[in-house]
Design an enzyme around this catalytic site. Structure first.
Site, PDB file in Angstrom:
ATOM      1  CE  LYS A  52      -2.873  -3.626  -1.227  1.00  0.00           C
ATOM      2  NZ  LYS A  52      -1.626  -4.374  -1.490  1.00  0.00           N
ATOM      3  CG  PHE A 124       1.596   5.464  -4.688  1.00  0.00           C
ATOM      4  CD1 PHE A 124       1.818   6.066  -3.469  1.00  0.00           C
ATOM      5  CD2 PHE A 124       1.982   4.146  -4.856  1.00  0.00           C
ATOM      6  CE1 PHE A 124       2.414   5.392  -2.434  1.00  0.00           C
ATOM      7  CE2 PHE A 124       2.579   3.443  -3.822  1.00  0.00           C
ATOM      8  CZ  PHE A 124       2.799   4.071  -2.600  1.00  0.00           C
ATOM      9  NE  ARG A 194      -2.871   0.296   9.738  1.00  0.00           N
ATOM     10  CZ  ARG A 194      -2.214  -0.310   8.752  1.00  0.00           C
ATOM     11  NH1 ARG A 194      -2.764  -0.389   7.552  1.00  0.00           N
ATOM     12  NH2 ARG A 194      -1.021  -0.844   8.970  1.00  0.00           N
ATOM     13  CE  LYS A 200      -5.201  -3.055   3.320  1.00  0.00           C
ATOM     14  NZ  LYS A 200      -4.387  -4.108   3.980  1.00  0.00           N
TER      15      LYS A 200
END
Length: 291
Positions: A52, A124, A194, A200
């Site tokens: 991340k 990404f 989402r 995460k």
């Protein structure tokens, strides 16, 4: 004197704050995928893992770079000259621990060539709605390789292994100054919003809020900022009094600014618990005419 000065800034900034809230300033546009938080028990064999990055989210539409809220980055022509004509999703990055410096570079209306030489667009994902990430990843690798741009790089993806291996990987990245990890479901399509297709993996939770007020300090912080009053995405308010440097207490984030804070779980009423300031989220480019 500090408090009077700050209150003047607050009164002028509250209008900006309300405008930001109206425009959904702390929510990314619906056109990009957003992450949930990893919980032990997720089927890790279904995912890819990558670092991340503490960068600035950017979207390449094949012709120019855009921010997550739809503002154009004024990148130098030479920076993007060898980028492919296909859309790409990624982050502008200057290296671990350099977010503040990076945000200053990429927000300028007139780009400074010497600064942009050190920036990289770390890719990404490949925005193709009809293909899974497993299918998109080989194409993404080929696109970046063929472009041959020194300013374009692929975020490394690998299989995460089991939970213990994932945690060891996370801790290693953090020990070297990184923020954590991201998991992407191999079978997922590129879609807005989402979901658990993107997760995460961090040691703490984080969120964004808008500064709407200030509380004066007491004791050793007499005459300085003691805490910020912030507004969350659900319009509830929260006080944040920890995580600030002395310099930030002397010159706190102005009213209307978006901040990132970390926290650990939630209270019985659903508010973030043990909230602590991390940084001002000033990663949106300044207004400029789009040619």
């Amino acid at each position: 004197m500090f408090f009077i000065s700050w209150m003047k800034r607050l009164s002028s900034g509250l209008l900006a704050s309300m405008a930001l809230m109206t425009a959904g300033a702390i929510a990314a546009p619906a056109s990009v995928p957003l992450a949930n938080v990893y919980q032990q028990g997720a089927p890790l064999a279904d995912y890819w893992v990558s670092e991340k990055l503490d960068g600035v989210r950017a979207y390449w539409d094949g012709e120019r770079l855009w921010s997550r809220r739809g503002n154009p980055f004024q990148a130098p022509d030479w920076f993007v000259s060898d980028f492919p004509p296909q859309p790409l999703d990624g982050e502008l990055w200057l290296g671990r621990g350099h977010f503040a410096q990076l945000s200053g570079i990429v927000r300028t209306v007139r780009p400074v060539d010497a600064d942009w030489r050190f920036v990289r667009f770390m890719v990404f994902d490949l925005p193709l709605a009809d293909q899974t990430f497993d299918q998109r990843l080989p194409q993404l690798r080929e696109l970046v390789s063929q472009a041959g741009s020194p300013y374009l790089a692929l975020v490394e993806q690998q299989r995460p292994g089991n939970h213990q291996q994932l945690m060891a990987h996370r801790d290693k990245v953090i020990a070297f100054g990184g923020e954590g990890l991201m998991l992407r479901r191999g079978a997922s399509v590129y879609q807005a919003g989402r979901s658990d297709d993107l997760l995460k993996v961090k040691r703490f939770d984080d969120a964004e809020a808008i500064v709407v007020g200030i509380l004066p300090g007491k004791g050793k912080y007499q005459g300085l900022m003691g805490a910020l009053r912030v507004r969350l995405a659900d319009n509830r308010e929260l006080r944040i009094g920890s995580g600030f440097s002395d310099a930030e207490r002397i010159d706190p984030p102005p009213a209307g600014s978006v901040i990132t804070f970390k926290y650990s779980g939630h209270t019985a009423t659903g508010l973030p618990r043990f909230a602590s300031f991390m940084r001002i989220r000033n990663d949106e480019p300044k207004a400029a005419a789009v040619p």
